[in-house]
Design a protein around this motif. Structure first.
Motif, PDB file in Angstrom:
ATOM      1  N   SER A 150       0.836  -1.209   0.000  1.00  0.00           N
ATOM      2  CA  SER A 150       0.000   0.000   0.000  1.00  0.00           C
ATOM      3  C   SER A 150       0.867   1.255   0.000  1.00  0.00           C
ATOM      4  O   SER A 150       0.518   2.257  -0.645  1.00  0.00           O
ATOM      5  CB  SER A 150      -0.935  -0.001   1.215  1.00  0.00           C
ATOM      6  N   ASP A 151       2.025   1.213   0.698  1.00  0.00           N
ATOM      7  CA  ASP A 151       2.944   2.364   0.679  1.00  0.00           C
ATOM      8  C   ASP A 151       3.481   2.602  -0.731  1.00  0.00           C
ATOM      9  O   ASP A 151       3.604   3.754  -1.176  1.00  0.00           O
ATOM     10  CB  ASP A 151       4.107   2.125   1.644  1.00  0.00           C
ATOM     11  N   GLU A 154       0.800   4.216  -2.800  1.00  0.00           N
ATOM     12  CA  GLU A 154       0.640   5.625  -2.429  1.00  0.00           C
ATOM     13  C   GLU A 154       1.671   6.495  -3.136  1.00  0.00           C
ATOM     14  O   GLU A 154       1.359   7.599  -3.609  1.00  0.00           O
ATOM     15  CB  GLU A 154       0.788   5.777  -0.912  1.00  0.00           C
ATOM     16  N   GLU A 155       2.918   6.000  -3.214  1.00  0.00           N
ATOM     17  CA  GLU A 155       3.953   6.756  -3.919  1.00  0.00           C
ATOM     18  C   GLU A 155       3.610   6.917  -5.401  1.00  0.00           C
ATOM     19  O   GLU A 155       3.816   7.976  -5.989  1.00  0.00           O
ATOM     20  CB  GLU A 155       5.306   6.054  -3.761  1.00  0.00           C
ATOM     21  N   GLN A 158       0.896   9.595  -5.825  1.00  0.00           N
ATOM     22  CA  GLN A 158       1.362  10.975  -5.697  1.00  0.00           C
ATOM     23  C   GLN A 158       1.938  11.492  -7.005  1.00  0.00           C
ATOM     24  O   GLN A 158       1.953  12.704  -7.248  1.00  0.00           O
ATOM     25  CB  GLN A 158       2.410  11.060  -4.583  1.00  0.00           C
ATOM     26  N   LEU A 169      -5.541  -0.251  -4.515  1.00  0.00           N
ATOM     27  CA  LEU A 169      -5.801   0.002  -3.092  1.00  0.00           C
ATOM     28  C   LEU A 169      -7.120  -0.629  -2.650  1.00  0.00           C
ATOM     29  O   LEU A 169      -7.233  -1.161  -1.544  1.00  0.00           O
ATOM     30  CB  LEU A 169      -5.822   1.505  -2.820  1.00  0.00           C
ATOM     31  N   VAL A 233      -6.493   6.739   3.254  1.00  0.00           N
ATOM     32  CA  VAL A 233      -5.688   7.045   2.066  1.00  0.00           C
ATOM     33  C   VAL A 233      -6.552   7.068   0.821  1.00  0.00           C
ATOM     34  O   VAL A 233      -6.445   7.983  -0.017  1.00  0.00           O
ATOM     35  CB  VAL A 233      -4.553   6.003   1.914  1.00  0.00           C
ATOM     36  N   PHE A 237      -7.008  10.404  -1.494  1.00  0.00           N
ATOM     37  CA  PHE A 237      -6.601  10.477  -2.890  1.00  0.00           C
ATOM     38  C   PHE A 237      -7.801  10.624  -3.826  1.00  0.00           C
ATOM     39  O   PHE A 237      -7.693  11.266  -4.875  1.00  0.00           O
ATOM     40  CB  PHE A 237      -5.780   9.247  -3.268  1.00  0.00           C
TER      41      PHE A 237
END
Length: 309
Positions: A150-151, A154-155, A158, A169, A233, A237
């Motif tokens: 998930s990290d 997220e990157e 972005q 996700l 998150v 987003f």
């Protein structure tokens, strides 16, 4: 597929062709003939043997006269990179311990490959608790993998903010829902095992079972935390993407207003009237174009001051 193992006091494990006293019968994705043979050898109800083969089967503990059935959900990672759960059936009889699963799971593979310390097939209750402990540990390991994944997504979000990342996700969030539901069902089974006297336990076994319960509770807490973070998150987003879309639409609308002014003025001069200003002037076209741009520039400046651009 049916595989039979048996270990001795020297911690050596052998593969057998026929069941013996104190052996472990490992069954993976069995055929109808294998289930019939297993029911005949172990005298276990065929319906109970088929229970782990139903992906929707719930976790439970069955204490029958001649055997004990423990059905729990275990995590697995499929070929499409999805994290889900499936049932694992563990049966304790007077002579054997039997495990049945739909696919070959790493939890049992560790025992078959002799990677578990203090493991004996004839110590059936301890073997049961060792399987449950490794199952709880597997949930924790998969949850850490999901968190790292998930990290990474997220990157990507972005930088790109595409729908594909949001869908990834959402898939992880669905996996966490599966994990949380299965862990809570497993918790009920573990609590029943701790309370019941019909499953023979030694002091060391009880300590191991308590460790299993602690690991399972920790997995539940981690799943809830990661699920909450993932929900936040996704919501953030989704709002960012929606806000960016609104900004783009506002800019396009503003540009449409500014560019429509020369179009309107040129439209007036396309009409067949003699009273239109500068219609008969030699520099009428240049003057009209300059006036159009001046008006458009003024409108653009006003919109800029109003922060529309």
């Amino acid at each position: 597929m049916v595989t039979i193992y048996k270990s001795n006091e020297d911690r050596e494990m052998f593969e057998l062709k026929e069941p013996e006293e104190g052996c472990w019968i490992r069954v993976c994705h069995p055929t109808g003939e294998e289930l019939d043979w297993l029911a005949e050898v172990t005298e276990i109800d065929p319906d109970d043997l088929k229970a782990p083969l139903d992906i929707e089967e719930r976790s439970r503990l069955e204490l029958e006269t001649d055997y004990r059935m423990v059905l729990v959900d275990i995590p697995f990672h499929d070929e499409e990179d999805h994290y889900e759960t499936m049932p694992l059936g563990i049966y304790l009889t007077k002579s054997y311990i039997i495990t049945i699963s739909l696919v070959d799971t790493p939890i049992l593979r560790a025992f078959a490959n002799k990677r578990v310390k203090e493991f004996f097939t004839f110590k059936k209750t301890r073997f049961l608790f060792q399987i449950l402990y490794r199952n709880a540990s597997s949930y924790l390991r998969y949850l850490r993998i999901i968190d790292r994944k998930s990290d990474q997504i997220e990157e990507k979000l972005q930088r790109s903010q595409k729908n594909s990342e949001l869908l990834e996700l959402m898939e992880l969030e669905k996996s966490l829902v599966y994990f949380t539901t299965s862990l809570r069902s497993n918790e009920v089974v573990l609590e029943k095992l701790l309370r019941t006297d019909k499953v023979k336990k030694y002091p060391d076994d009880e300590d191991l079972l308590e460790d299993v319960i602690i690991e399972n509770k920790q997995a539940i807490e981690m799943a809830n935390i990661y699920s909450g973070i993932l929900n936040g998150v996704m919501g953030t987003f989704a709002s960012v993407i929606s806000n960016n879309q609104n900004v783009v639409m506002k800019i396009l609308a503003t540009m449409t207003i500014v560019l429509s002014i020369p179009t309107i003025i040129s439209g007036f001069y396309g009409m067949n009237f003699d009273v239109i200003p500068f219609a008969h002037e030699p520099l009428g076209f240049v003057i009209t174009v300059l006036v159009s741009f001046l008006i458009s520039g003024g409108v653009a400046f006003i919109l800029y001051k109003k922060k529309f651009l």
